[in-house]
Design a protein around this motif. Structure first.
Motif, PDB file in Angstrom:
ATOM      1  N   SER A  46     -80.758 117.909 -34.216  1.00 28.87           N
ATOM      2  CA  SER A  46     -79.295 117.958 -34.083  1.00 28.87           C
ATOM      3  C   SER A  46     -78.844 116.976 -33.007  1.00 28.87           C
ATOM      4  O   SER A  46     -79.669 116.258 -32.431  1.00 28.87           O
ATOM      5  N   LEU A  48     -77.793 114.475 -30.181  1.00 25.77           N
ATOM      6  CA  LEU A  48     -78.203 113.106 -29.849  1.00 25.77           C
ATOM      7  C   LEU A  48     -79.466 112.698 -30.592  1.00 25.77           C
ATOM      8  O   LEU A  48     -79.604 111.548 -31.007  1.00 25.77           O
ATOM      9  N   ASP A  67     -88.945 118.935 -33.920  1.00 22.12           N
ATOM     10  CA  ASP A  67     -87.967 119.906 -33.433  1.00 22.12           C
ATOM     11  C   ASP A  67     -88.536 121.302 -33.651  1.00 22.12           C
ATOM     12  O   ASP A  67     -89.369 121.522 -34.535  1.00 22.12           O
ATOM     13  N   ASP A  94     -92.775 123.337 -31.009  1.00 22.36           N
ATOM     14  CA  ASP A  94     -92.122 123.918 -29.827  1.00 22.36           C
ATOM     15  C   ASP A  94     -92.625 123.143 -28.616  1.00 22.36           C
ATOM     16  O   ASP A  94     -93.749 123.353 -28.145  1.00 22.36           O
ATOM     17  N   CYS A  95     -91.788 122.248 -28.113  1.00 24.24           N
ATOM     18  CA  CYS A  95     -92.215 121.363 -27.018  1.00 24.24           C
ATOM     19  C   CYS A  95     -92.432 122.107 -25.708  1.00 24.24           C
ATOM     20  O   CYS A  95     -92.963 121.531 -24.756  1.00 24.24           O
ATOM     21  N   ASN A 121     -86.349 113.874 -25.876  1.00 26.03           N
ATOM     22  CA  ASN A 121     -84.918 114.202 -25.972  1.00 26.03           C
ATOM     23  C   ASN A 121     -84.638 115.702 -26.024  1.00 26.03           C
ATOM     24  O   ASN A 121     -83.564 116.139 -25.594  1.00 26.03           O
ATOM     25  N   TYR A 186     -80.877 123.868 -14.904  1.00 23.86           N
ATOM     26  CA  TYR A 186     -80.765 122.654 -15.722  1.00 23.86           C
ATOM     27  C   TYR A 186     -80.896 121.417 -14.830  1.00 23.86           C
ATOM     28  O   TYR A 186     -81.652 120.487 -15.142  1.00 23.86           O
ATOM     29  N   LYS A 190     -83.723 118.523 -14.906  1.00 27.15           N
ATOM     30  CA  LYS A 190     -83.393 117.119 -15.167  1.00 27.15           C
ATOM     31  C   LYS A 190     -83.769 116.226 -13.980  1.00 27.15           C
ATOM     32  O   LYS A 190     -84.180 115.084 -14.168  1.00 27.15           O
ATOM     33  N   PHE A 220     -73.505 111.552 -19.285  1.00 26.55           N
ATOM     34  CA  PHE A 220     -72.549 112.563 -18.842  1.00 26.55           C
ATOM     35  C   PHE A 220     -72.321 113.496 -20.031  1.00 26.55           C
ATOM     36  O   PHE A 220     -73.075 113.479 -21.001  1.00 26.55           O
ATOM     37  N   ILE A 222     -71.441 115.018 -23.424  1.00 30.25           N
ATOM     38  CA  ILE A 222     -71.199 114.452 -24.756  1.00 30.25           C
ATOM     39  C   ILE A 222     -70.902 115.630 -25.684  1.00 30.25           C
ATOM     40  O   ILE A 222     -71.550 116.674 -25.585  1.00 30.25           O
ATOM     41  N   THR A 224     -71.724 117.326 -28.227  1.00 29.48           N
ATOM     42  CA  THR A 224     -72.691 117.660 -29.271  1.00 29.48           C
ATOM     43  C   THR A 224     -72.745 119.165 -29.497  1.00 29.48           C
ATOM     44  O   THR A 224     -73.512 119.642 -30.320  1.00 29.48           O
TER      45      THR A 224
HETATM   46  N1  LIG Z   1     -74.664 116.916 -24.837  1.00 33.11           N
HETATM   47  C1  LIG Z   1     -74.503 116.562 -23.577  1.00 33.11           C
HETATM   48  O1  LIG Z   1     -73.394 116.595 -23.023  1.00 33.11           O
HETATM   49  C2  LIG Z   1     -75.682 116.067 -22.790  1.00 33.11           C
HETATM   50  C3  LIG Z   1     -75.437 115.464 -21.545  1.00 33.11           C
HETATM   51  C4  LIG Z   1     -76.511 115.002 -20.803  1.00 33.11           C
HETATM   52  C5  LIG Z   1     -77.786 115.139 -21.301  1.00 33.11           C
HETATM   53  N2  LIG Z   1     -78.002 115.724 -22.503  1.00 33.11           N
HETATM   54  C6  LIG Z   1     -79.385 115.864 -22.950  1.00 33.11           C
HETATM   55  O2  LIG Z   1     -79.529 115.226 -24.202  1.00 33.11           O
HETATM   56  C7  LIG Z   1     -80.563 115.876 -24.947  1.00 33.11           C
HETATM   57  C8  LIG Z   1     -80.042 116.219 -26.320  1.00 33.11           C
HETATM   58  O3  LIG Z   1     -78.967 117.127 -26.165  1.00 33.11           O
HETATM   59  P1  LIG Z   1     -77.923 117.447 -27.337  1.00 33.11           P
HETATM   60  O4  LIG Z   1     -76.583 117.428 -26.739  1.00 33.11           O
HETATM   61  O5  LIG Z   1     -78.207 116.593 -28.517  1.00 33.11           O
HETATM   62  O6  LIG Z   1     -78.293 118.976 -27.593  1.00 33.11           O
HETATM   63  P2  LIG Z   1     -78.560 119.746 -28.952  1.00 33.11           P
HETATM   64  O7  LIG Z   1     -78.613 121.178 -28.594  1.00 33.11           O
HETATM   65  O8  LIG Z   1     -77.602 119.305 -30.007  1.00 33.11           O
HETATM   66  O9  LIG Z   1     -79.991 119.216 -29.390  1.00 33.11           O
HETATM   67  C9  LIG Z   1     -81.178 119.612 -28.735  1.00 33.11           C
HETATM   68  C10 LIG Z   1     -82.287 119.693 -29.764  1.00 33.11           C
HETATM   69  O10 LIG Z   1     -83.483 120.089 -29.068  1.00 33.11           O
HETATM   70  C11 LIG Z   1     -84.136 121.058 -29.874  1.00 33.11           C
HETATM   71  N3  LIG Z   1     -84.998 121.913 -29.069  1.00 33.11           N
HETATM   72  C12 LIG Z   1     -84.618 122.887 -28.216  1.00 33.11           C
HETATM   73  N4  LIG Z   1     -85.688 123.500 -27.706  1.00 33.11           N
HETATM   74  C13 LIG Z   1     -86.774 122.896 -28.255  1.00 33.11           C
HETATM   75  C14 LIG Z   1     -88.175 123.094 -28.127  1.00 33.11           C
HETATM   76  N5  LIG Z   1     -88.676 124.067 -27.357  1.00 33.11           N
HETATM   77  N6  LIG Z   1     -88.999 122.291 -28.828  1.00 33.11           N
HETATM   78  C15 LIG Z   1     -88.507 121.331 -29.632  1.00 33.11           C
HETATM   79  N7  LIG Z   1     -87.195 121.110 -29.810  1.00 33.11           N
HETATM   80  C16 LIG Z   1     -86.337 121.892 -29.109  1.00 33.11           C
HETATM   81  C17 LIG Z   1     -83.017 121.853 -30.521  1.00 33.11           C
HETATM   82  O11 LIG Z   1     -83.459 122.574 -31.660  1.00 33.11           O
HETATM   83  C18 LIG Z   1     -82.022 120.757 -30.840  1.00 33.11           C
HETATM   84  O12 LIG Z   1     -82.222 120.213 -32.122  1.00 33.11           O
HETATM   85  C19 LIG Z   1     -80.977 117.083 -24.122  1.00 33.11           C
HETATM   86  O13 LIG Z   1     -82.151 116.805 -23.394  1.00 33.11           O
HETATM   87  C20 LIG Z   1     -79.805 117.301 -23.192  1.00 33.11           C
HETATM   88  O14 LIG Z   1     -80.188 117.964 -22.015  1.00 33.11           O
HETATM   89  C21 LIG Z   1     -76.983 116.184 -23.248  1.00 33.11           C
END
Ligand SMILES: NC(=O)c1ccc[n+]([C@@H]2O[C@H](COP(=O)([O-])OP(=O)(O)OC[C@H]3O[C@@H](n4cnc5c(N)ncnc54)[C@H](O)[C@@H]3O)[C@@H](O)[C@H]2O)c1
Length: 264
Positions: A46, A48, A67, A94-95, A121, A186, A190, A220, A222, A224
């Motif tokens: 999902s 990013l 994923d 499961d990472c 990611n 968090y 990070k 920052f 996003i 999602t």
């Molecule tokens: N969305 C934001 O605003 C934002 C900002 C800064 C950083 N980020 C970082 O960007 C990355 C992607 O975030 P996103 O917004 O796309 O979130 P998201 O929740 O849409 O996607 C995260 C994905 O990681 C998967 N995931 C969760 N736990 C897992 C595990 N144990 N093993 C494997 N996969 C797993 C989920 O199933 C999901 O598909 C993350 O690391 C997040 O911390 C996001």
């Protein structure tokens, strides 16, 4: 150099680095080609991860998608095929589990081959004040957002180093650069991801492995679904380094004596 000259240097270079960063908004640095590279994306199901998978496919990379969410991952693979006619290899992983990362990594090596671009990611957020966060959520946040990076790097970096070719990308966060109320675990996870990725970059330099690149991405908020709203300004990296140097952050331990006791 005296205080006045040092301050003048910082002010002068601050202007230069801001201008350089501004210039780069309009004239980005030349991008490297990822055509033919084998990209492993964690958290591809999902947000990013899905967007990046589609972009890598558009640019001609081969995709390995991981994923924990099998359905989301398969949907990303479907979109990659439908949009760009490319095939993606999907693996449910499961990472947060070191054993599972190693097991699935072995399968990938057997079935697809070596990975040349690793994108760490996958991420989660608890979204509670620290004292209200269940211990299990805090542990899981550290396992997914930072410790998983250890295990994927252990699994895939040696082949990159051997070939002196590869790239490790860490999707960290601006919350990996500055503390945020309500995001304590968090932010800790990070910060750890940023520290690990920076250290790995320096280890690559130290062993003269100039063909393995590293990128740390600190987005920052996003839209999602993970976060909503908020805004901030982030310093250009070079300015951060300049100010760190000016404040003595790089050699503040140079004259360290401590208590003078031996540790053992
Ligand atoms: N969305 C934001 O605003 C934002 C900002 C800064 C950083 N980020 C970082 O960007 C990355 C992607 O975030 P996103 O917004 O796309 O979130 P998201 O929740 O849409 O996607 C995260 C994905 O990681 C998967 N995931 C969760 N736990 C897992 C595990 N144990 N093993 C494997 N996969 C797993 C989920 O199933 C999901 O598909 C993350 O690391 C997040 O911390 C996001």
């Amino acid at each position: 150099m005296n205080f006045f000259l040092e301050t003048l240097k910082v002010v002068g270079l601050s202007v230069v680095y801001y201008l350089e960063a501004f210039f780069r908004l309009f004239v980005p640095a030349r991008r490297k080609s990822v055509e033919g590279e084998v990209v492993l994306m964690t958290g591809a199901g999902s947000g990013l991860g899905r967007i990046m998978a589609l972009e890598f496919a558009r640019l001609g990379a081969r995709l390995v998608l991981w994923d924990i969410d099998e359905a989301g991952n398969l949907e990303t693979a479907r979109l990659v095929k439908e949009t760009h006619g490319a095939r993606a290899h999907t693996y449910t992983c499961d990472c947060s589990s070191r054993e599972e990362v190693y097991k699935v990594a072995d399968r990938v090596k057997r079935e697809v081959g070596d990975i040349t671009i690793l994108v760490n990611n996958a991420g989660i957020v608890t979204g509670k004040k620290f004292l209200q966060s269940p211990d299990s959520h805090i542990e899981k946040t550290m396992e997914v957002n930072s410790m998983a990076h250890f295990w994927t790097c252990k699994a895939f970096l040696p082949a990159m180093i051997a070939a002196n070719h590869g790239h490790v990308v860490s999707i960290a966060s601006s919350a990996g650069l500055i503390g945020v109320s309500g995001l304590a675990d968090y932010c800790a996870s990070k910060f750890a991801a940023v520290g690990f990725a920076e250290s790995m970059a320096l280890e690559m330099l130290a062993i003269g492995c100039d063909g393995v690149k590293t990128t740390i991405v600190c987005p920052f908020f996003i839209n999602t679904g993970m976060f909503d709203g908020a805004n901030t300004n982030i310093l250009p990296v070079k300015l951060g380094v300049l100010l760190g140097e000016y404040l003595g952050a790089f050699d503040f331990m140079a004259k360290f004596k401590g208590h003078g006791k031996k540790s053992n």
